[in-house]
Design a protein around this motif. Structure first.
Motif, PDB file in Angstrom:
ATOM      1  N   ALA A 126       0.829  -1.206   0.000  1.00 42.33           N
ATOM      2  CA  ALA A 126       0.000   0.000   0.000  1.00 42.33           C
ATOM      3  C   ALA A 126       0.863   1.257   0.000  1.00 42.33           C
ATOM      4  CB  ALA A 126      -0.930   0.000   1.212  1.00 42.33           C
TER       5      ALA A 126
ATOM      6  N   ASP B 268       2.258   1.673  -3.588  1.00 39.12           N
ATOM      7  CA  ASP B 268       1.208   2.065  -4.524  1.00 39.12           C
ATOM      8  C   ASP B 268       0.767   3.503  -4.318  1.00 39.12           C
ATOM      9  OD1 ASP B 268      -0.877   1.704  -6.489  1.00 39.12           O
ATOM     10  OD2 ASP B 268      -2.284   1.557  -4.819  1.00 39.12           O
ATOM     11  N   SER B 269       0.802   3.979  -3.082  1.00 39.87           N
ATOM     12  CA  SER B 269       0.326   5.332  -2.787  1.00 39.87           C
ATOM     13  C   SER B 269       1.417   6.382  -2.923  1.00 39.87           C
ATOM     14  CB  SER B 269      -0.251   5.390  -1.369  1.00 39.87           C
ATOM     15  OG  SER B 269      -1.379   4.562  -1.263  1.00 39.87           O
ATOM     16  N   SER B 270       2.662   5.956  -3.129  1.00 43.43           N
ATOM     17  CA  SER B 270       3.746   6.934  -3.199  1.00 43.43           C
ATOM     18  C   SER B 270       4.311   7.017  -4.608  1.00 43.43           C
ATOM     19  CB  SER B 270       4.826   6.604  -2.168  1.00 43.43           C
ATOM     20  OG  SER B 270       5.288   5.269  -2.325  1.00 43.43           O
TER      21      SER B 270
ATOM     22  N   THR C 150       3.001   2.634  -9.178  1.00 43.55           N
ATOM     23  CA  THR C 150       1.576   2.465  -9.449  1.00 43.55           C
ATOM     24  C   THR C 150       1.287   0.977  -9.556  1.00 43.55           C
ATOM     25  OG1 THR C 150       1.443   4.578 -10.601  1.00 43.55           O
ATOM     26  CG2 THR C 150      -0.304   2.988 -11.031  1.00 43.55           C
TER      27      THR C 150
ATOM     28  N   SER D   8      -0.876   2.945   3.200  1.00 40.92           N
ATOM     29  CA  SER D   8      -1.327   3.887   2.178  1.00 40.92           C
ATOM     30  C   SER D   8      -1.193   5.327   2.649  1.00 40.92           C
ATOM     31  CB  SER D   8      -2.772   3.589   1.798  1.00 40.92           C
ATOM     32  OG  SER D   8      -3.212   4.443   0.772  1.00 40.92           O
TER      33      SER D   8
ATOM     34  N   CYS E 230       1.024   8.227   0.885  1.00 37.18           N
ATOM     35  CA  CYS E 230       0.436   9.512   0.481  1.00 37.18           C
ATOM     36  C   CYS E 230       1.192  10.671   1.131  1.00 37.18           C
ATOM     37  CB  CYS E 230      -1.039   9.564   0.871  1.00 37.18           C
ATOM     38  SG  CYS E 230      -2.106   8.489  -0.108  1.00 37.18           S
TER      39      CYS E 230
ATOM     40  N   ALA F 291     -10.063   9.693  -1.958  1.00 39.24           N
ATOM     41  CA  ALA F 291      -9.278   8.702  -1.212  1.00 39.24           C
ATOM     42  C   ALA F 291     -10.019   7.384  -1.065  1.00 39.24           C
ATOM     43  CB  ALA F 291      -8.916   9.241   0.167  1.00 39.24           C
TER      44      ALA F 291
ATOM     45  N   LYS G 290      -3.359  10.298  -6.774  1.00 37.19           N
ATOM     46  CA  LYS G 290      -2.034  10.887  -6.575  1.00 37.19           C
ATOM     47  C   LYS G 290      -2.008  12.351  -7.005  1.00 37.19           C
ATOM     48  CE  LYS G 290       0.656   6.656  -6.825  1.00 37.19           C
ATOM     49  NZ  LYS G 290       1.719   5.910  -7.513  1.00 37.19           N
TER      50      LYS G 290
ATOM     51  N   VAL H 106      -6.983  11.696   4.595  1.00 36.08           N
ATOM     52  CA  VAL H 106      -6.531  10.459   3.954  1.00 36.08           C
ATOM     53  C   VAL H 106      -6.842   9.248   4.838  1.00 36.08           C
ATOM     54  CG1 VAL H 106      -4.554   9.222   2.993  1.00 36.08           C
ATOM     55  CG2 VAL H 106      -4.768  11.678   2.649  1.00 36.08           C
TER      56      VAL H 106
ATOM     57  N   ARG I  75      -9.073   6.426   3.142  1.00 39.12           N
ATOM     58  CA  ARG I  75      -8.469   5.100   2.976  1.00 39.12           C
ATOM     59  C   ARG I  75      -9.028   4.100   3.981  1.00 39.12           C
ATOM     60  NH1 ARG I  75      -7.051   5.631  -2.147  1.00 39.12           N
ATOM     61  NH2 ARG I  75      -4.830   5.762  -2.526  1.00 39.12           N
TER      62      ARG I  75
END
Length: 198
Positions: A9, A12-14, A17, A48, A52, A95, A104, A124, A128
């Motif tokens: 997570a 994927d969130s930073s 992708t 996540s 973020c 979110a 993003k 967030v 999330r």
């Protein structure tokens, strides 16, 4: 296990992708261990949110040039105006939503707009938390059917959620406008009033 979910997570969130990978993993893990659904949802949410925050921090400390190279100037200015007017509320619904919602971009815009860290993190966490917690709960309740829903039906929630978000923001904006009109004008400072009387 849970730490692996948090790591996926986060990535994927930073800066990577991995579309829907975290969503599917939290569902699969919950199907295998239904009593641990809250644990899996919490760790996925934590990962996540951390991802973020990393993207948000990069945006605050110099990501504006990157964003302006990748998106139309008019769209960027409009998004920044939304953040300046409505703050962290702009983040909550995006979110919650799965791809193709470009979350993003919202995170980058939040950093560019100067949104404070605590409201950003709260928005967030709520978004999330609802997303991954809802998926884990569905997996616990419905098992394999939850996987099929995420793969084929989740994207259909995008536009209804966008419409609901727009309606909620419009209602909030109208309420603020009416509340502003109802407030009495501020009295003049005492020194100024005394000078007028003299």
């Amino acid at each position: 296990g849970g730490p692996g979910l948090a790591a996926v997570a986060f990535l994927d969130s930073s800066f990577l992708t991995l579309p829907e990978v975290a969503d599917l993993l939290v569902v699969v893990f919950t199907i295998r261990e239904p009593d641990q659904w809250l644990y899996f949802a919490a760790l996925t949410t934590i990962g996540s949110v951390a991802g973020c925050w990393a993207l948000y921090a990069v945006s605050r400390w110099g990501g504006e040039a990157l964003v302006r190279r990748g998106f139309h100037e008019r769209h960027i200015d409009r998004a920044l105006e939304w953040f300046r007017r409505h703050g962290a509320l702009v983040l909550v619904v995006p979110a919650m939503l799965p791809p193709p919602m470009p979350f993003k971009l919202f995170v980058l815009m939040a950093g560019m707009s100067g949104l404070r860290t605590v409201p950003f993190l709260l928005a967030v966490v709520v978004g999330r938390g609802v997303r991954y917690g809802g998926e884990a709960w569905l997996a616990r309740r419905y098992g394999e059917d939850a996987v099929r829903f995420i793969q084929h039906g989740a994207a259909g929630l995008l536009w209804p959620a966008v419409v609901l978000c727009a309606l909620a923001m419009a209602g909030w904006w109208l309420w603020r406008r009416r509340a502003g009109r109802a407030e009495p004008p501020a009295p003049p400072p005492e020194g100024r009033a005394g000078a007028d009387v003299e």
